[in-house]
Design a protein around this motif. Structure first.
Motif, mmCIF file in Angstrom:
data_model
loop_
_atom_site.group_PDB
_atom_site.id
_atom_site.type_symbol
_atom_site.label_atom_id
_atom_site.label_comp_id
_atom_site.label_asym_id
_atom_site.label_seq_id
_atom_site.Cartn_x
_atom_site.Cartn_y
_atom_site.Cartn_z
ATOM 1 N N LEU A 369 19.375 -49.440 -1.659
ATOM 2 C CA LEU A 369 19.777 -49.551 -0.257
ATOM 3 C C LEU A 369 21.218 -50.052 -0.142
ATOM 4 N N GLU A 370 21.525 -51.117 -0.889
ATOM 5 C CA GLU A 370 22.854 -51.727 -0.805
ATOM 6 C C GLU A 370 23.951 -50.754 -1.235
ATOM 7 N N TYR A 371 23.763 -50.075 -2.363
ATOM 8 C CA TYR A 371 24.849 -49.241 -2.886
ATOM 9 C C TYR A 371 24.974 -47.916 -2.138
ATOM 10 N N THR A 372 23.886 -47.454 -1.521
ATOM 11 C CA THR A 372 23.998 -46.273 -0.659
ATOM 12 C C THR A 372 24.841 -46.596 0.571
ATOM 13 N N LEU A 373 24.591 -47.754 1.179
ATOM 14 C CA LEU A 373 25.380 -48.165 2.344
ATOM 15 C C LEU A 373 26.821 -48.491 1.947
ATOM 16 N N THR A 374 27.003 -49.035 0.735
ATOM 17 C CA THR A 374 28.353 -49.320 0.249
ATOM 18 C C THR A 374 29.149 -48.031 0.061
ATOM 19 N N LEU A 375 28.503 -47.017 -0.495
ATOM 20 C CA LEU A 375 29.171 -45.736 -0.704
ATOM 21 C C LEU A 375 29.607 -45.130 0.629
ATOM 22 N N GLN A 376 28.737 -45.219 1.611
ATOM 23 C CA GLN A 376 29.081 -44.719 2.946
ATOM 24 C C GLN A 376 30.278 -45.478 3.518
ATOM 25 N N ARG A 377 30.286 -46.812 3.320
ATOM 26 C CA ARG A 377 31.390 -47.626 3.848
ATOM 27 C C ARG A 377 32.707 -47.291 3.158
ATOM 28 N N LEU A 378 32.683 -47.155 1.829
ATOM 29 C CA LEU A 378 33.911 -46.855 1.094
ATOM 30 C C LEU A 378 34.488 -45.498 1.502
ATOM 31 N N GLU A 379 33.615 -44.535 1.706
ATOM 32 C CA GLU A 379 34.072 -43.183 2.053
ATOM 33 C C GLU A 379 34.335 -43.017 3.549
ATOM 34 N N GLU A 380 34.054 -44.088 4.310
ATOM 35 C CA GLU A 380 34.333 -44.115 5.753
ATOM 36 C C GLU A 380 33.729 -42.897 6.457
ATOM 37 N N ARG A 381 32.422 -42.765 6.312
ATOM 38 C CA ARG A 381 31.714 -41.635 6.915
ATOM 39 C C ARG A 381 30.354 -42.101 7.418
ATOM 40 N N GLN A 382 29.648 -41.220 8.097
ATOM 41 C CA GLN A 382 28.299 -41.494 8.563
ATOM 42 C C GLN A 382 27.288 -41.121 7.472
ATOM 43 N N LEU A 383 26.118 -41.723 7.547
ATOM 44 C CA LEU A 383 25.048 -41.347 6.623
ATOM 45 C C LEU A 383 24.621 -39.909 6.894
ATOM 46 N N ASN A 384 24.406 -39.156 5.812
ATOM 47 C CA ASN A 384 23.917 -37.792 6.010
ATOM 48 C C ASN A 384 22.386 -37.798 6.090
ATOM 49 N N ALA A 385 21.817 -36.653 6.382
ATOM 50 C CA ALA A 385 20.367 -36.557 6.604
ATOM 51 C C ALA A 385 19.577 -36.938 5.358
ATOM 52 N N ALA A 386 20.043 -36.504 4.195
ATOM 53 C CA ALA A 386 19.325 -36.809 2.946
ATOM 54 C C ALA A 386 19.328 -38.310 2.682
ATOM 55 N N GLU A 387 20.468 -38.960 2.924
ATOM 56 C CA GLU A 387 20.557 -40.410 2.712
ATOM 57 C C GLU A 387 19.642 -41.152 3.677
ATOM 58 N N LYS A 388 19.600 -40.712 4.933
ATOM 59 C CA LYS A 388 18.722 -41.363 5.903
ATOM 60 C C LYS A 388 17.259 -41.239 5.497
ATOM 61 N N GLU A 389 16.905 -40.093 4.964
ATOM 62 C CA GLU A 389 15.520 -39.890 4.534
ATOM 63 C C GLU A 389 15.169 -40.824 3.375
ATOM 64 N N ARG A 390 16.098 -40.936 2.419
ATOM 65 C CA ARG A 390 15.842 -41.829 1.280
ATOM 66 C C ARG A 390 15.758 -43.288 1.740
ATOM 67 N N ILE A 391 16.673 -43.679 2.629
ATOM 68 C CA ILE A 391 16.675 -45.062 3.114
ATOM 69 C C ILE A 391 15.371 -45.377 3.841
ATOM 70 N N ALA A 392 14.881 -44.442 4.636
ATOM 71 C CA ALA A 392 13.612 -44.659 5.342
ATOM 72 C C ALA A 392 12.474 -44.885 4.352
ATOM 73 N N GLY A 393 12.462 -44.116 3.269
ATOM 74 C CA GLY A 393 11.428 -44.291 2.253
ATOM 75 C C GLY A 393 11.544 -45.630 1.547
ATOM 76 N N TRP A 394 12.769 -46.041 1.229
ATOM 77 C CA TRP A 394 12.967 -47.331 0.554
ATOM 78 C C TRP A 394 12.561 -48.490 1.463
ATOM 79 N N LEU A 395 12.901 -48.394 2.745
ATOM 80 C CA LEU A 395 12.523 -49.458 3.678
ATOM 81 C C LEU A 395 11.006 -49.550 3.819
ATOM 82 N N GLY A 396 10.333 -48.405 3.804
ATOM 83 C CA GLY A 396 8.873 -48.430 3.851
ATOM 84 C C GLY A 396 8.291 -49.142 2.644
ATOM 85 N N LYS A 397 8.866 -48.894 1.473
ATOM 86 C CA LYS A 397 8.386 -49.560 0.259
ATOM 87 C C LYS A 397 8.695 -51.053 0.302
ATOM 88 N N LEU A 398 9.847 -51.422 0.843
ATOM 89 C CA LEU A 398 10.211 -52.834 0.936
ATOM 90 C C LEU A 398 9.293 -53.584 1.896
#
Length: 418
Positions: A369-398
């Motif tokens: 979760l942390e490094y996906t959001l970090t990558l988005q911040r460094l590249e100064e862009r919005q999360l794409n659909a695939a990243e949002k899907e993965r994040i939703a799954g990780w949050l469910g597991k957490l």
């Protein structure tokens, strides 16, 4: 003694144990009453009885800070002595150092011979008839040096006795602030009252004792903080010190190899790295090689212990040198942007592989979760659909693995607009 990995226990007490405990309480209260009686006048003049009384009380209750403070006053007023105003630390040192192999009488005679005035032509018998004024001065100087050396030896014995008194208390109460504070105070007195080499030797021996304490309880916060204090003083001009960063870095290596879960050793290591690289004069190539070596070290640890929080914290520290590099010193300050993105992307891939083998370790999902959001911040862009899907799954597991932090997971979900 309560230490890491040793649970506190309070078993059932028999009637005999209760009786002995009541006797101990009565003894303690009697000693306390006697202590208050002897110190009621607030004069704190040294007497052997009062000093021994503080010893008895502190053995029973080392948290009694008033008794520690009275002991301080007694020690200074009655047991420690300063050299005479005319003698310096270096003068005391020369006699103190040689006293082990040279007798005072030989010191005096050699000093006299070295300052004798040869017979003059005007007075052929001046050198034979009696001592000159210069000889008297030399003898007086030698006497002062002997007195200073004797004072230093006495002070050393007093301070060593105090350190020896405290040591068993530290073994029984390794988390007691008052014991650690008093020990620091004694060491500062060594600098004030002893010749420089003797004072430095006391501090060096203390560092060895701290190593022994960390062998008993390798994650004792007090012992690690005390070690940093000792090393800083041993490196200082006050003790004619030199840098010890290499030795201390090697020490953290040994301690982390012994126990990967040693938070304090990893923390100490992180604080030493900037100094180590500066002292080496490391260029960009050397810094990057060092960083890769440290990252490889912690990742090898995570391969066998992915549920070890201390390893993830050190991994986070290392990656912060790549991702949060503005306005602070870092291990690799001159990485270009593409290299930073490569490091973060590679870590995400490696952690994903780790997740394939360990499905129920929450630290893995937090890192993803942390490094996906970090990558988005460094590249100064919005999360794409695939990243949002993965994040939703990780949050469910957490939520499943760490339900106590459901509020945090909801906040992240809202921030990511899932």
């Amino acid at each position: 003694m309560s230490t890491h990995d040793v649970p506190r226990t309070s078993g059932f007490r028999t009637e005999e144990q209760k009786r002995l405990e009541l006797e101990k309480i009565k003894k303690y209260r009697d000693l306390e009453d006697e202590f208050h009686s002897k110190t009621a006048s607030n004069t704190y003049s040294y007497t052997p009885d009062l000093f021994q009384l503080t010893t008895k009380l502190l053995k029973l209750n080392p948290e009694y800070f008033t008794v520690w403070n009275v002991r301080r006053r007694l020690l200074i007023s009655g047991q420690l002595s300063r050299s005479s105003p005319g003698s310096s630390r270096s003068t005391a040192l020369s006699t103190f150092s040689s006293s082990a192999t040279t007798t005072p009488s030989s010191d005096a005679s050699s000093a006299s011979r070295s300052t004798e005035i040869p017979p003059s032509r005007e007075s052929p018998t001046a050198g034979r008839d009696g001592p000159s004024g210069t000889i008297h001065e030399a003898e007086g100087s030698s006497t002062e040096e002997e007195k200073a050396a004797a004072t230093a030896e006495k002070n050393l014995a007093v301070l060593q006795h105090e350190l020896a008194f405290i040591f068993p208390l530290l073994k029984d109460y390794p988390k007691c602030y008052w014991i650690w504070n008093y020990r620091r105070w004694i060491l500062e007195l060594a600098i004030e009252y002893l010749p420089l080499p003797a004072a430095r030797r006391v501090w060096q021996e203390e560092l060895g004792l701290d190593s022994m304490m960390l062998t008993r309880d390798r994650r004792n916060y007090h012992a690690w903080a005390y070690r940093r204090y000792l090393v800083a003083k041993l490196e200082s001009p006050e003790l004619a010190g030199q840098g010890m960063v290499k030795e201390e870095f090697d020490y953290t290596t040994r301690m982390t190899e012994w126990d990967l879960s040693n938070f304090s050793a990893w923390h100490n290591r992180s604080k030493l790295i900037p100094r180590l690289l500066d002292e080496r004069g490391a260029n960009d190539v050397a810094r990057r090689a060092f960083f890769d070596e440290e990252l490889g070290l912690v990742k090898r640890g995570l391969d066998v212990g992915p549920d070890d929080q201390s390893l993830w914290f050190y991994h986070q520290f290392l990656m912060s040198n790549v991702t949060d590099y503005v306005g602070r010193p870092t291990i690799v300050p001159n990485l270009d942007f593409a290299d930073r993105i490569t490091y973060v992307t590679r870590e995400l891939e490696d952690i994903e592989e780790l997740r394939d083998d360990y499905k129920d370790v929450k630290w893995i999902y937090e890192a993803l979760l942390e490094y996906t959001l970090t990558l988005q911040r460094l590249e100064e862009r919005q999360l794409n659909a695939a990243e949002k899907e993965r994040i939703a799954g990780w949050l469910g597991k957490l939520r499943e693995l760490d339900p106590m932090r459901n509020g945090r997971w909801r906040d992240i979900e809202a921030d990511c607009k899932l």
